[in-house]
Scaffold this active site. Structure first.
Site, PDB file in Angstrom:
ATOM      1  N   TYR A  56      23.051   0.768  17.052  1.00 14.91           N
ATOM      2  CA  TYR A  56      22.013   1.353  17.895  1.00 14.91           C
ATOM      3  C   TYR A  56      22.603   2.061  19.115  1.00 14.91           C
ATOM      4  CZ  TYR A  56      18.832  -1.883  15.417  1.00 14.91           C
ATOM      5  OH  TYR A  56      18.132  -2.590  14.480  1.00 14.91           O
ATOM      6  N   HIS A  81      24.892  -6.869   9.820  1.00 13.35           N
ATOM      7  CA  HIS A  81      23.747  -5.960   9.782  1.00 13.35           C
ATOM      8  C   HIS A  81      23.322  -5.608   8.359  1.00 13.35           C
ATOM      9  CE1 HIS A  81      21.764  -2.554  12.331  1.00 13.35           C
ATOM     10  NE2 HIS A  81      20.929  -3.021  11.442  1.00 13.35           N
TER      11      HIS A  81
END
Length: 246
Positions: A22, A80
């Site tokens: 991100y 992730h």
């Protein structure tokens, strides 16, 4: 800021979910320090992306996350995704466990893991992750992996629980009208009653507040069944959802 903030009204801790990919870990750390909250009042999660998988690279990635956030530890560190193959996935998982044992991480979990990915952890002799964070909402219920997680005491966190605002399905709108709630509150309440931890994301204060106002009502069995019947499996995904990669 591309992070998820979950503030349940019954809990004194604030949950912030971010990730290396991100590119905002530093901003999350700055926001935490500016908040004035004690460290124990905020539960911080971040994640390592598949491009950084591997034992040594994971050790470096954890240190990099802590450095960007200017923290001594994170509460939860997730893999992730499972897109790096068995060998690198397991090496990454082992490195995160070692970082936990060194006090840099409180708990280790995964994201976008299917049953086969969780099974390889078990077969390798490692303890199971505390969390699996997957796409979950009425149109994409991922029942096989949810059942596996429950059978193995893995908490299920639901990302995209409000379907990125795509809440125009007639059944959702009808139920929202019945309860005099907005559609997002209906699907979040469904998630809570199914035993998930939903992680809605918004940049608007009024939406963040509204998303937390879901504990003053309960969906009855008929309406829960109606929402359950909306499941389209993987076809209902609205996000990345790489849960079936090799």
């Amino acid at each position: 800021m591309n992070c998820r903030v979950w503030v349940p009204c019954f809990c004194p801790r604030r949950y912030i979910d971010t990730a290396q990919v991100y590119s905002n870990e530093a901003e999350v750390g700055q926001a935490f320090r500016a908040s004035g909250f004690d460290r124990e009042e905020v539960f911080l999660t971040t994640k390592i992306y598949s491009a950084s998988h591997g034992y040594d690279s994971t050790l470096s990635a954890v240190d990099a996350s802590l450095g960007r956030m200017d923290l001594d530890y994170v509460d939860l560190y997730l893999i992730h995704d499972a897109c790096s193959g068995t060998e690198r996935r397991l090496a990454t998982y082992k490195a995160l466990l070692d970082c936990r044992d060194r006090g840099k991480i409180k708990s280790v979990g995964v994201s976008n893991y299917g049953v086969k990915h969780l099974e390889e952890i078990k077969k390798a002799g490692y303890e199971m992750p505390v969390v699996n964070q997957i796409e979950l909402h009425p149109l994409c219920q991922q029942k096989e992996v949810v059942t596996y997680c429950r059978d193995n005491a893995i908490a299920v966190q639901a990302y995209c629980p409000i379907m990125r605002g795509k809440l125009s399905h007639p059944v959702i709108l009808e139920i929202a009208n019945e309860y005099q709630k907005d559609p997002a509150q209906i699907v979040l309440r469904w998630s809570i009653q199914r035993g998930f931890t939903p992680l809605p994301r918004s940049s608007k204060f009024e939406r963040i507040w509204s998303n937390a106002q879901i504990f003053d009502f309960e969906l009855n069995k008929t309406d829960m069944d109606r929402l359950d019947a909306l499941d389209r499996g993987k076809a209902g995904s609205i996000s990345w959802n790489p849960i079936d990669v090799d």
